[in-house]
Write a protein that holds these residues in place. Structure first.
Motif, PDB file in Angstrom:
ATOM      1  N   ARG A  18      -0.304  -0.419  57.149  1.00 32.88           N
ATOM      2  CA  ARG A  18      -0.721  -1.488  56.242  1.00 32.88           C
ATOM      3  C   ARG A  18      -0.161  -2.815  56.751  1.00 32.88           C
ATOM      4  O   ARG A  18       0.969  -2.856  57.242  1.00 32.88           O
ATOM      5  N   GLY A  59       9.262  -7.154  50.875  1.00 27.82           N
ATOM      6  CA  GLY A  59       9.395  -6.088  49.882  1.00 27.82           C
ATOM      7  C   GLY A  59       8.217  -5.137  49.896  1.00 27.82           C
ATOM      8  O   GLY A  59       8.389  -3.910  49.935  1.00 27.82           O
ATOM      9  N   VAL A  60       7.010  -5.675  49.881  1.00 34.08           N
ATOM     10  CA  VAL A  60       5.808  -4.835  49.805  1.00 34.08           C
ATOM     11  C   VAL A  60       5.644  -4.016  51.087  1.00 34.08           C
ATOM     12  O   VAL A  60       5.403  -2.803  51.030  1.00 34.08           O
ATOM     13  N   ALA A  63       8.527  -1.457  51.951  1.00 30.52           N
ATOM     14  CA  ALA A  63       8.465  -0.224  51.150  1.00 30.52           C
ATOM     15  C   ALA A  63       7.559   0.823  51.768  1.00 30.52           C
ATOM     16  O   ALA A  63       7.694   2.012  51.471  1.00 30.52           O
ATOM     17  N   VAL A  64       6.644   0.409  52.622  1.00 32.15           N
ATOM     18  CA  VAL A  64       5.749   1.372  53.277  1.00 32.15           C
ATOM     19  C   VAL A  64       6.574   2.422  54.035  1.00 32.15           C
ATOM     20  O   VAL A  64       6.239   3.602  54.068  1.00 32.15           O
ATOM     21  N   ALA A  65       7.685   1.974  54.611  1.00 27.92           N
ATOM     22  CA  ALA A  65       8.509   2.887  55.412  1.00 27.92           C
ATOM     23  C   ALA A  65       9.164   3.971  54.569  1.00 27.92           C
ATOM     24  O   ALA A  65       9.575   5.004  55.102  1.00 27.92           O
ATOM     25  N   LEU A  66       9.276   3.756  53.273  1.00 25.42           N
ATOM     26  CA  LEU A  66       9.852   4.797  52.408  1.00 25.42           C
ATOM     27  C   LEU A  66       8.992   6.060  52.421  1.00 25.42           C
ATOM     28  O   LEU A  66       9.462   7.144  52.098  1.00 25.42           O
ATOM     29  N   THR A  67       7.729   5.904  52.772  1.00 26.70           N
ATOM     30  CA  THR A  67       6.818   7.048  52.815  1.00 26.70           C
ATOM     31  C   THR A  67       6.682   7.614  54.229  1.00 26.70           C
ATOM     32  O   THR A  67       5.841   8.487  54.464  1.00 26.70           O
ATOM     33  N   ALA A  86      15.724 -11.332  51.569  1.00 28.48           N
ATOM     34  CA  ALA A  86      14.954 -10.093  51.421  1.00 28.48           C
ATOM     35  C   ALA A  86      15.100  -9.218  52.664  1.00 28.48           C
ATOM     36  O   ALA A  86      15.301  -8.000  52.574  1.00 28.48           O
ATOM     37  N   THR A  89      18.824  -7.761  52.789  1.00 31.80           N
ATOM     38  CA  THR A  89      19.269  -6.885  51.698  1.00 31.80           C
ATOM     39  C   THR A  89      18.339  -5.705  51.453  1.00 31.80           C
ATOM     40  O   THR A  89      18.718  -4.779  50.746  1.00 31.80           O
ATOM     41  N   PHE A  90      17.148  -5.742  52.037  1.00 34.25           N
ATOM     42  CA  PHE A  90      16.269  -4.572  51.854  1.00 34.25           C
ATOM     43  C   PHE A  90      16.046  -3.809  53.165  1.00 34.25           C
ATOM     44  O   PHE A  90      16.747  -2.829  53.418  1.00 34.25           O
ATOM     45  N   ALA A  93      19.328  -3.514  55.361  1.00 36.24           N
ATOM     46  CA  ALA A  93      20.413  -2.769  54.714  1.00 36.24           C
ATOM     47  C   ALA A  93      20.055  -1.302  54.494  1.00 36.24           C
ATOM     48  O   ALA A  93      20.921  -0.430  54.565  1.00 36.24           O
ATOM     49  N   TYR A  94      18.774  -1.030  54.237  1.00 32.58           N
ATOM     50  CA  TYR A  94      18.351   0.347  53.931  1.00 32.58           C
ATOM     51  C   TYR A  94      17.813   1.078  55.161  1.00 32.58           C
ATOM     52  O   TYR A  94      17.305   2.189  55.055  1.00 32.58           O
ATOM     53  N   HIS A  95      17.895   0.426  56.322  1.00 26.93           N
ATOM     54  CA  HIS A  95      17.443   1.007  57.602  1.00 26.93           C
ATOM     55  C   HIS A  95      15.973   1.423  57.518  1.00 26.93           C
ATOM     56  O   HIS A  95      15.617   2.590  57.731  1.00 26.93           O
TER      57      HIS A  95
ATOM     58  N   LEU B  48      13.237  -8.249  44.189  1.00 30.90           N
ATOM     59  CA  LEU B  48      12.328  -7.451  45.021  1.00 30.90           C
ATOM     60  C   LEU B  48      11.836  -6.166  44.354  1.00 30.90           C
ATOM     61  O   LEU B  48      11.000  -5.467  44.927  1.00 30.90           O
ATOM     62  N   SER B  51       8.116  -6.023  44.051  1.00 28.52           N
ATOM     63  CA  SER B  51       7.482  -6.011  45.376  1.00 28.52           C
ATOM     64  C   SER B  51       7.604  -4.637  46.021  1.00 28.52           C
ATOM     65  O   SER B  51       6.631  -4.093  46.558  1.00 28.52           O
ATOM     66  N   VAL B  52       8.805  -4.078  45.968  1.00 30.77           N
ATOM     67  CA  VAL B  52       9.020  -2.760  46.575  1.00 30.77           C
ATOM     68  C   VAL B  52       8.207  -1.698  45.833  1.00 30.77           C
ATOM     69  O   VAL B  52       7.569  -0.831  46.452  1.00 30.77           O
ATOM     70  N   GLY B  55       4.568  -2.039  46.928  1.00 31.30           N
ATOM     71  CA  GLY B  55       4.325  -1.493  48.262  1.00 31.30           C
ATOM     72  C   GLY B  55       4.383   0.025  48.276  1.00 31.30           C
ATOM     73  O   GLY B  55       3.592   0.684  48.958  1.00 31.30           O
ATOM     74  N   SER B  59       1.289   2.872  48.978  1.00 31.67           N
ATOM     75  CA  SER B  59       1.456   3.783  50.110  1.00 31.67           C
ATOM     76  C   SER B  59       1.447   5.249  49.723  1.00 31.67           C
ATOM     77  O   SER B  59       1.423   6.113  50.601  1.00 31.67           O
ATOM     78  N   PRO B 174      23.554   1.761  51.174  1.00 33.71           N
ATOM     79  CA  PRO B 174      22.108   1.782  50.919  1.00 33.71           C
ATOM     80  C   PRO B 174      21.359   2.829  51.736  1.00 33.71           C
ATOM     81  O   PRO B 174      20.345   3.368  51.288  1.00 33.71           O
ATOM     82  N   THR B 182      13.958   9.165  50.004  1.00 33.41           N
ATOM     83  CA  THR B 182      12.812   9.547  50.838  1.00 33.41           C
ATOM     84  C   THR B 182      12.697  11.066  50.969  1.00 33.41           C
ATOM     85  O   THR B 182      11.597  11.604  51.041  1.00 33.41           O
TER      86      THR B 182
END
Lengths: 177, 190
Positions: A18, A59-60, A63-67, A86, A89-90, A93-95, B48, B51-52, B55, B59, B174, B182
């Protein structure tokens, strides 16, 4: 293949799921190429959509990477000023991997008398936060731009962090500003 | 309704849902009520959450349990773009719960705009289906009601100012939170 088409092709070749973009006259041809390849028109396709601000894009699309997939942001480099908190911190920080392509402003070909104040130091600012930055300009051909963007996406996934590609369109077939 | 009462209710209702939680006192209080693998605590990314959550909703399989965002008024007002973006992109599987106490609860209880700006109407104007509640029973009923909506949903919950006492800070890497969340996503989708 134009430079803009090369960027778009590199993004899809990185297996991006995306794309979100923040408008810029310079990246408009990149957006158009992304949208065309994705079967859309007028700046929108199933996997390519506009966003209103850079921090939201982080942010949007982060978040794709969380899946387990990869998101990408296409923007202009002065917008990193809106996105640093952003980014740090997102996804940092969350790799979370994230591919970002940004056109550069404030260099050769610039008409705006003050935008260099934010754009010129941006590579150093991004690197200071721990973000890897790959820089492209007139000295490499469109094919190299494509491969660099594609590899940046691969590198983001491999290293679990955002990777930034900065592209100067001056003296290419693209428009600076 | 106190924040911790709202969060206790939400913890009961969201066991099957991915939950993206805003930073500071809200994350801490939710973790103190129930620290679950389906919780993605955003420890410092103020603004965020929406936003998160957007997203993530875009997905995931739209038929899977909705993505729940738990946001505060101060945080939403730091990134109000969440509302038009959610309305425009319109994921059908997104429910944003706004816990509005009228103050920046984790930073000295200084006032937000919410006493003069109607955040529910802002969300409605941006295209979200909205409900408004101020009791625990109302929160439960409206939440269940909004789960059936197939467009972005916004649950406005008026809560009292003030933080619960004796809640420990969330001193978690985090990456650990991301890894646990996940893994839960993968296992719940399997």
């Amino acid at each position: 293949m134009t430079y803009a088409e090369a960027v778009a092709d590199g993004i899809w070749a990185a297996d991006v799921a995306r794309v979100g973009y923040i408008p810029s006259v310079t990246v408009a041809p990149v957006i158009n190429a992304l949208v065309a390849a994705d079967g859309g028109g007028d700046g929108v396709s199933p996997r390519v959509t506009p966003l209103s601000r850079e921090e939201e894009a982080v942010g949007v699309l982060g978040a794709v990477a969380l899946t387990g997939a990869l998101g990408a942001v296409v923007m202009q480099d002065n917008g990193f000023g809106n996105a640093l908190t952003a980014l740090t911190t997102f996804p940092l920080a969350y790799h979370l991997p994230l591919l970002i392509f940004a056109n550069t402003r404030g260099g050769p070909g610039e008409y705006n008398s003050m935008i260099h104040s934010i754009s010129q130091p941006m590579p150093a600012i991004l690197r200071a936060t721990g973000l890897p930055v790959l820089e492209l300009d007139r000295r490499s051909n469109a094919g190299d731009w494509r491969e660099t963007v594609r590899e940046a996406g691969v590198h983001a996934v491999m290293t679990y962090r955002p990777v930034v590609v900065l592209g100067s369109f001056w003296n290419t077939d693209g428009k600076v500003a | 309704m106190k924040r911790i009462e709202a969060l206790t209710t939400l913890a009961d209702l969201t066991g099957r849902h991915p939950v993206v939680v805003t930073c500071a006192a809200t994350s801490r209080e939710l973790a103190s009520v129930r620290d679950s693998s389906n919780h993605l605590y955003l420890l410092d990314a103020m603004g965020l959450t929406g936003s998160v959550a957007t997203g993530l909703a875009l997905s995931l399989d739209p038929a899977a349990p909705k993505v729940i965002g738990i946001e505060g008024d101060g945080s939403l007002l730091m990134n109000p773009n969440v509302l038009p973006t959610g309305g425009y992109l319109a994921p059908a599987n997104l429910l944003l719960v706004l816990l509005d106490n009228g103050v920046y609860g984790s930073t000295g209880a200084l006032p937000t705009y919410s006493s003069r700006v109607d955040l529910q109407r802002l969300a409605a104007a941006a295209g979200w289906t909205t409900r408004s509640v101020d009791t625990v029973d109302g929160l439960r009923t409206a939440f269940i009601d909004l789960l059936a909506v197939r467009e972005p949903a916004f649950l406005y919950a008026r809560i009292e100012p003030g933080n619960s006492t004796g809640i420990p800070k969330l001193l978690v890497d985090p990456v650990t939170i991301r890894d646990r969340f996940t893994r839960w996503l993968r296992e719940s989708a399997a």
